[in-house]
Design a protein around this motif. Structure first.
Motif, mmCIF file in Angstrom:
data_model
loop_
_atom_site.group_PDB
_atom_site.id
_atom_site.type_symbol
_atom_site.label_atom_id
_atom_site.label_comp_id
_atom_site.label_asym_id
_atom_site.label_seq_id
_atom_site.Cartn_x
_atom_site.Cartn_y
_atom_site.Cartn_z
ATOM 1 N N TYR A 153 2.377 1.236 -5.217
ATOM 2 C CA TYR A 153 1.918 0.503 -4.045
ATOM 3 C C TYR A 153 2.872 -0.639 -3.748
ATOM 4 O O TYR A 153 3.154 -1.466 -4.615
ATOM 5 N N VAL A 207 -2.735 0.927 -0.946
ATOM 6 C CA VAL A 207 -3.400 -0.357 -0.743
ATOM 7 C C VAL A 207 -2.877 -0.966 0.548
ATOM 8 O O VAL A 207 -1.672 -1.209 0.685
ATOM 9 N N GLU A 264 -8.212 -0.759 -0.976
ATOM 10 C CA GLU A 264 -7.612 0.504 -1.387
ATOM 11 C C GLU A 264 -8.189 1.616 -0.524
ATOM 12 O O GLU A 264 -9.400 1.675 -0.306
#
Length: 284
Positions: free
Chosen positions: A194, A234, A278
């Motif tokens: 992420y 995310v 998320e």
């Protein structure tokens, strides 16, 4: 996992796990064929080793490694034997022994199969994480757990699932994978590092904006060919926002996932909650 699988399509012919990581998704998806890719060659080697051996064989070698280095065995001896308790763990007892094992692994000592020496390091390492320094040496410090009942049960269940499914593990960067064989009826899942979070797998520029853009362009290409995909990521964390992803995701479906990371790191206070959004982004 149930949150993800409830959002995944049914009747998958070919399933591609683009960033297989711990392979938790790969071993839980029913498909005619699964391809699981990861850039970490040692991880892929471990999965192929587990595919080729029985649980009893694997557990026996890990027990031999534990005995050789004098590491803790709380399943047989309990915590009091090591002057420890479950809450604090056995890290202080294992620290020097663990470092010796880690040094042997980094020197490629072949007292034991390197795949299982690597796996034993993960079991006894901090938060069961994987990290290498710039020289390629495994450098995670000791953790507070050992090859206990929970780890054994998880390993057994994982190997059972691994060996009944048609999974092919390959060591490849996602940018090098030929996905031309995929078409309608197939499904690709991507759980990349992420961009706006910090973890062992995106240190040392392991994941940059260029990687992010290349992945999103790849998913756009699949969408044009009517290949179903899902992307875990995310969108926001604390004050950070992934604007690249946010703009791209506007063309697809965004599903918010309910996550709680209150105890994901035992060095932090248990009441700490990491606020992040998320999501699972799908083209179907």
């Amino acid at each position: 996992m149930p949150q993800l699988t409830n959002l995944f399509p049914a009747n998958i012919q070919i399933f591609v796990d683009l960033f297989t990581g711990g392979a938790n998704v790969a071993v839980n998806i029913d498909s005619q064929k699964t391809y699981a890719f990861d850039i970490n060659e040692r991880l892929i080697s471990l999965f192929n080793y587990l595919k080729a051996h029985s649980y009893d064989q694997v557990a026996s070698v890990i027990e031999a490694i534990v005995e050789y280095y004098g590491l803790s065995d709380t399943m047989r001896n309990g915590y009091e034997y090591y002057q420890a308790n479950s809450a604090d763990g056995v890290g202080p007892f294992n620290k020097e022994k663990y470092i010796l094992m880690r040094n042997d692994y980094n020197r490629l000592e072949k007292k034991f199969p390197l795949d299982l020496l690597f796996f034993t390091l993960i079991i006894f390492g901090f938060n069961n994480q994987i990290r290498f320094n710039k020289s390629g040496g495994y450098n995670i410090p000791v953790g507070k757990r050992d090859f206990n009942n929970n780890v054994r049960e998880n390993l057994f269940q994982f190997m059972q699932a691994l060996q009944i499914r048609n999974i092919e593990f390959q060591h490849k960067d996602f940018q090098e994978i030929d996905l031309e064989l995929l078409g309608p009826g197939d499904f690709l899942y991507a759980d990349p590092p992420y961009l706006i979070t910090t973890a062992t797998y995106n240190e040392q520029n392991g994941w940059t904006e260029e990687h992010e853009i290349n992945l999103l362009e790849l998913l756009d290409t699949l969408n044009k060919r009517k290949v179903k995909f899902a992307l875990s990521n995310v969108l926001e964390k604390s004050e950070k926002k992934n604007t690249i992803l946010e703009k791209w995701a506007a063309n697809y479906h965004i599903h918010d996932l309910k996550m709680n990371y209150s105890n994901s790191n035992y060095q932090k206070k248990k009441e700490t909650v990491i606020l992040e959004r998320e999501v699972l982004i799908t083209n179907y």
